[in-house]
Motif scaffolding. Sequence first.
Motif, PDB file in Angstrom:
ATOM      1  N   MET A   1      48.459  48.305  47.495  1.00 54.63           N
ATOM      2  CA  MET A   1      48.239  47.330  46.271  1.00 54.63           C
ATOM      3  C   MET A   1      46.952  46.957  46.843  1.00 54.63           C
ATOM      4  N   LEU A   2      47.018  47.208  48.444  1.00 56.70           N
ATOM      5  CA  LEU A   2      45.763  46.428  48.919  1.00 56.70           C
ATOM      6  C   LEU A   2      44.878  47.376  48.410  1.00 56.70           C
TER       7      LEU A   2
ATOM      8  N   PHE B   1      38.297  51.247  55.198  1.00 57.97           N
ATOM      9  CA  PHE B   1      40.310  51.901  55.706  1.00 57.97           C
ATOM     10  C   PHE B   1      40.858  51.480  55.522  1.00 57.97           C
ATOM     11  N   ILE B   2      42.057  51.711  54.830  1.00 56.79           N
ATOM     12  CA  ILE B   2      43.437  50.824  54.598  1.00 56.79           C
ATOM     13  C   ILE B   2      44.378  51.438  54.547  1.00 56.79           C
TER      14      ILE B   2
ATOM     15  N   ALA C   1      52.734  41.479  47.993  1.00 53.01           N
ATOM     16  CA  ALA C   1      51.087  41.191  47.222  1.00 53.01           C
ATOM     17  C   ALA C   1      50.772  39.444  48.101  1.00 53.01           C
ATOM     18  N   ALA C   2      51.881  38.756  48.757  1.00 48.46           N
ATOM     19  CA  ALA C   2      51.405  37.665  49.684  1.00 48.46           C
ATOM     20  C   ALA C   2      50.459  38.259  51.063  1.00 48.46           C
TER      21      ALA C   2
ATOM     22  N   LEU D   1      46.207  38.043  52.368  1.00 50.26           N
ATOM     23  CA  LEU D   1      45.798  37.516  52.639  1.00 50.26           C
ATOM     24  C   LEU D   1      45.291  38.347  53.595  1.00 50.26           C
ATOM     25  N   ALA D   2      45.277  39.457  53.607  1.00 51.44           N
ATOM     26  CA  ALA D   2      44.224  40.276  54.444  1.00 51.44           C
ATOM     27  C   ALA D   2      42.932  40.333  53.267  1.00 51.44           C
ATOM     28  N   ALA D   3      43.149  39.960  52.117  1.00 51.50           N
ATOM     29  CA  ALA D   3      42.182  40.399  51.567  1.00 51.50           C
ATOM     30  C   ALA D   3      41.314  38.979  51.543  1.00 51.50           C
ATOM     31  N   GLN D   4      41.673  37.639  51.544  1.00 50.84           N
ATOM     32  CA  GLN D   4      40.777  36.207  51.552  1.00 50.84           C
ATOM     33  C   GLN D   4      40.186  36.414  53.834  1.00 50.84           C
TER      34      GLN D   4
END
Length: 470
Positions: A120-121, A155-156, A296-297, A301-304
């Motif tokens: 998802m990330l 990199f994920i 998803a939460a 947060l990671a995208a924020q």
Amino acid sequence: MSKEKYHFIGVGGAGMSVVAQLFFARGWQLTGSDQNDSANLKKLRELGIHCWVGTRPQLITSEMTVVYSSAIHPDNPEFAAAKAAGCKFLHRSQALALASADCKFVAVAGAHGKTTTSGMLAQTFSQLGADPSFAVGGVVRHYQTGAHLGKGDYFIAEADESDASFLNYRPQVAIITNIEPDHLDNYGSAEKFEQAFFDFTNCIKPGGTVILCTDDPGCCRLLARLRSPQGAAADQKSKIQMLGYGIKNPPAGLDRFCQVKPQEEEPASVSAEFILGEESTTVRLPMPGQHNLLNAAAVFLAAQVAGFSGSEISQALGDFAGTARRFETKGEVGRIRVIDDYAHHPTEVEALMHQAREAAVTGRVLALFQPHLYSRTRNFASRFASALDLADQVIVCDIFGAREDPIPGVTSQIITDKMQHGSYLPDRDTAARLLAEAAQPGDLILTVGAGDVTAAGAVILRTLEQRFAQ
């Protein structure tokens, strides 16, 4: 192109094939071998990587660096030949760290939920234009691959706790989805398992971020320890940001918290309000399950942290196509759906059964479960039994041993003996045919486990086709 040569033993495995693709994408020279042919090996060959089935120790030379996973035994002929030749060795996690050098590394850890969250990330960051590189232990459906070498800074990757190899990473951001005891064959106790996650937080780069699911008691214990002045690395912890997410109210000690307020759940979707400080964002996922809202939460947060706005992230999350073997529809015959899922920990199985019940609407839930690892079966037999009893009919087939040797007295029957309506049938395909014969229109059939039970889906569909063709 690097002049160094790499050889991957067990290159057909899900995790190893991903790293091999990343090495190849960087232009590095490599070969690979595996005991069995597979779709992964075929894909690597199609890329131009020289791979072979079986062992060819005569092809191992001293200038090679051998990449291996914890599943490779020291008596493997290629591994032994590499030792004798004085080759360098890299564990898969070290190889992945090498492939991700100079990137902003986001590592996703936890006893379960890693693949869905990291997939998802990866898709979310891609939708947001970040073009990340990623290594996911499953196929991200949007890309039809688990590996990608992007042009962006991020990199994920999944961070595998099973053998403590996630301690080889140095992430900028670390997500921990849960710390439920597992892999006790390796750690020996729940306390040592939790210690490994504390040590993992020591690997976060100064100025980095840890993101914790505070609905999980293990994560709450970790947070309390991180904030404690008696913590073994209290000075390091003062240099990282601590974020949390959950449906329940947050514990003390967080720098920021994302409150998840579920709104609506349907057979094919779920939505919630994500409240972060004074901002509220509606997120709708094209899949059911509150556990997916929590995943998803973490991504939110990671995208924020990466600088994206709530509305941008919400839109990207709404397009998530899922990852292979995570509630994946394999087909439908006579209004009977066949779903495949990788769940192999009791908590995962329980969440899957709730998700399946929602998806089945008024139909029944039938399941074929294949336990993964003898030690896990022994340690969690009662919990597996309780989770599986949430289905209407369950057949449990023989254990998929993977890297383990059999443990005397440990069979799948120790699960079914504790169940109200489960039955033990050793042969996977016979069990698959029986469930197909028992299913009625409107029912949902699950194939569940981390081993080769996924192949049973085709058996079920063939049986259904023959049955309804009559």
